[in-house]
Design a protein around this motif. Structure first.
Motif, mmCIF file in Angstrom:
data_model
loop_
_atom_site.group_PDB
_atom_site.id
_atom_site.type_symbol
_atom_site.label_atom_id
_atom_site.label_comp_id
_atom_site.label_asym_id
_atom_site.label_seq_id
_atom_site.Cartn_x
_atom_site.Cartn_y
_atom_site.Cartn_z
ATOM 1 N N LYS A 52 0.712 -1.203 0.050
ATOM 2 C CA LYS A 52 -0.176 0.017 -0.124
ATOM 3 C C LYS A 52 0.941 1.299 0.167
ATOM 4 N N ASN A 53 2.161 1.158 0.381
ATOM 5 C CA ASN A 53 2.861 2.402 0.576
ATOM 6 C C ASN A 53 3.771 2.658 -0.661
ATOM 7 N N ILE A 54 3.820 1.806 -1.624
ATOM 8 C CA ILE A 54 4.510 1.767 -2.745
ATOM 9 C C ILE A 54 3.977 2.910 -3.992
ATOM 10 N N SER A 55 4.827 3.910 -4.345
ATOM 11 C CA SER A 55 4.361 4.979 -5.137
ATOM 12 C C SER A 55 4.662 4.645 -6.604
ATOM 13 N N ARG A 56 5.883 3.544 -6.925
ATOM 14 C CA ARG A 56 5.932 3.272 -8.381
ATOM 15 C C ARG A 56 7.038 2.055 -8.154
ATOM 16 N N ILE A 57 7.057 1.472 -9.448
ATOM 17 C CA ILE A 57 8.060 0.361 -9.481
ATOM 18 C C ILE A 57 8.869 0.680 -11.143
ATOM 19 N N GLU A 58 9.996 0.556 -11.022
ATOM 20 C CA GLU A 58 10.904 0.557 -11.937
ATOM 21 C C GLU A 58 11.435 -0.727 -12.358
ATOM 22 N N ILE A 59 11.350 -1.144 -13.736
ATOM 23 C CA ILE A 59 11.689 -2.477 -14.229
ATOM 24 C C ILE A 59 12.944 -2.345 -15.260
ATOM 25 N N LEU A 60 14.103 -2.869 -15.009
ATOM 26 C CA LEU A 60 15.224 -2.863 -15.800
ATOM 27 C C LEU A 60 15.275 -4.311 -16.300
ATOM 28 N N GLU A 61 14.878 -4.568 -17.637
ATOM 29 C CA GLU A 61 15.230 -5.841 -18.164
ATOM 30 C C GLU A 61 16.534 -6.135 -18.888
ATOM 31 N N GLY A 62 16.695 -7.244 -18.747
ATOM 32 C CA GLY A 62 17.951 -7.933 -19.769
ATOM 33 C C GLY A 62 19.159 -7.516 -19.185
ATOM 34 N N SER A 63 20.247 -7.545 -20.111
ATOM 35 C CA SER A 63 21.527 -7.452 -19.622
ATOM 36 C C SER A 63 22.098 -6.127 -19.204
ATOM 37 N N ALA A 64 21.313 -5.084 -19.361
ATOM 38 C CA ALA A 64 21.595 -3.595 -19.051
ATOM 39 C C ALA A 64 21.443 -3.551 -17.535
ATOM 40 N N ALA A 65 20.731 -4.431 -16.742
ATOM 41 C CA ALA A 65 20.332 -4.457 -15.617
ATOM 42 C C ALA A 65 21.943 -4.825 -14.672
ATOM 43 N N ARG A 66 22.602 -5.398 -15.460
ATOM 44 C CA ARG A 66 23.883 -6.024 -14.561
ATOM 45 C C ARG A 66 24.850 -4.841 -14.178
ATOM 46 N N VAL A 67 24.323 -3.360 -14.460
ATOM 47 C CA VAL A 67 25.017 -2.563 -13.682
ATOM 48 C C VAL A 67 24.809 -2.406 -12.289
ATOM 49 N N TYR A 68 23.743 -3.149 -11.780
ATOM 50 C CA TYR A 68 23.407 -3.283 -10.293
ATOM 51 C C TYR A 68 24.225 -4.323 -9.760
ATOM 52 N N GLY A 69 24.939 -5.332 -10.432
ATOM 53 C CA GLY A 69 25.811 -6.406 -9.954
ATOM 54 C C GLY A 69 25.367 -7.846 -10.338
ATOM 55 N N PRO A 70 25.896 -8.892 -10.080
ATOM 56 C CA PRO A 70 25.798 -10.157 -10.618
ATOM 57 C C PRO A 70 24.374 -10.712 -10.416
ATOM 58 N N ASN A 71 23.602 -10.313 -9.373
ATOM 59 C CA ASN A 71 22.406 -10.973 -9.002
ATOM 60 C C ASN A 71 21.284 -10.293 -10.019
ATOM 61 N N ALA A 72 21.665 -9.542 -10.918
ATOM 62 C CA ALA A 72 20.528 -8.777 -11.952
ATOM 63 C C ALA A 72 21.109 -9.509 -13.307
ATOM 64 N N PHE A 73 21.120 -10.621 -13.415
ATOM 65 C CA PHE A 73 21.551 -11.593 -14.595
ATOM 66 C C PHE A 73 20.214 -11.178 -15.644
ATOM 67 N N SER A 74 19.002 -11.369 -15.329
ATOM 68 C CA SER A 74 17.836 -11.152 -16.162
ATOM 69 C C SER A 74 17.280 -10.064 -16.113
ATOM 70 N N GLY A 75 17.223 -9.347 -15.020
ATOM 71 C CA GLY A 75 16.735 -8.030 -14.823
ATOM 72 C C GLY A 75 16.796 -7.394 -13.386
ATOM 73 N N ALA A 76 16.240 -6.258 -13.061
ATOM 74 C CA ALA A 76 16.419 -5.624 -11.615
ATOM 75 C C ALA A 76 15.112 -4.838 -11.465
ATOM 76 N N ILE A 77 14.458 -4.892 -10.647
ATOM 77 C CA ILE A 77 13.090 -4.421 -9.966
ATOM 78 C C ILE A 77 13.424 -3.386 -8.719
ATOM 79 N N ASN A 78 13.264 -2.239 -9.063
ATOM 80 C CA ASN A 78 13.397 -1.121 -7.940
ATOM 81 C C ASN A 78 12.154 -0.704 -7.673
ATOM 82 N N ILE A 79 11.847 -0.787 -6.321
ATOM 83 C CA ILE A 79 10.490 -0.489 -5.863
ATOM 84 C C ILE A 79 10.770 0.902 -4.885
ATOM 85 N N ILE A 80 9.947 1.872 -5.509
ATOM 86 C CA ILE A 80 10.041 3.244 -5.033
ATOM 87 C C ILE A 80 8.895 3.385 -3.800
#
Length: 166
Positions: A52-80
């Protein structure tokens, strides 16, 4: 291309994967901070805040998400969470069958150079059959201090979760 696998109700046990990857290959961030468990990717949706307190969700798909580290192989999800300035307070209460109880209190306070957000919630149920009971409690604090050289962000979270499982 985002798959949420939920075992149980109200997101008590949930895993998220992106673009066909496994839950271990998807990085979960809360306001840009890695919340992934280094021992297992299971329960990667154990967030110290209610949905209920989430204002937005950002999804970074694919190999570009690897800038966040090795756990972002298929993507990263940033919850704001907790965005906004000014003063606000919201509360809600829900009750239902099988002793379902859900309450949530969240507030935002902006004073001068300091912006603060606090959210507290609890949800629990006796379950509709054996091993479907659950309880979850969360507390999240976010603070941001704006100064001449830049800004200082602080985020503290606590989550406690218990559930019946076969």
């Amino acid at each position: 291309s985002v798959d949420v696998r939920q075992r149980g109700v109200h997101g008590v046990q949930a895993d998220i994967s992106v673009r066909g990857g496994s839950f271990d290959q998807t990085l979960i961030l809360l306001n840009g901070i890695n919340l992934s468990d280094p021992q297992t990717g299971h329960h990667n949706f154990n967030l110290p805040v209610s949905l209920k307190n989430i204002s937005r969700i950002e999804i970074l798909e694919g190999s570009a998400a690897r800038v966040y580290g090795p756990n972002a192989f298929s993507g990263a999800i940033n919850i704001i969470t907790g965005e906004g300035e000014g003063k606000s307070l919201k509360a809600d209460v829900l009750a239902g069958q099988h002793n379902l109880q859900d309450w949530n209190v969240a507030g935002n306070l902006h004073t001068g150079k300091l912006n603060q957000f606090v959210a507290v919630n609890s949800i629990s149920s006796n379950g509709y059959t054996d091993n479907t009971d659950f309880e979850s409690r969360n507390v999240l604090y976010q603070g941001q201090l704006k100064t001449e050289p830049g800004k200082l962000d602080v985020q503290l979270g606590y989550t406690e979760k218990g559930f019946g499982a076969n």
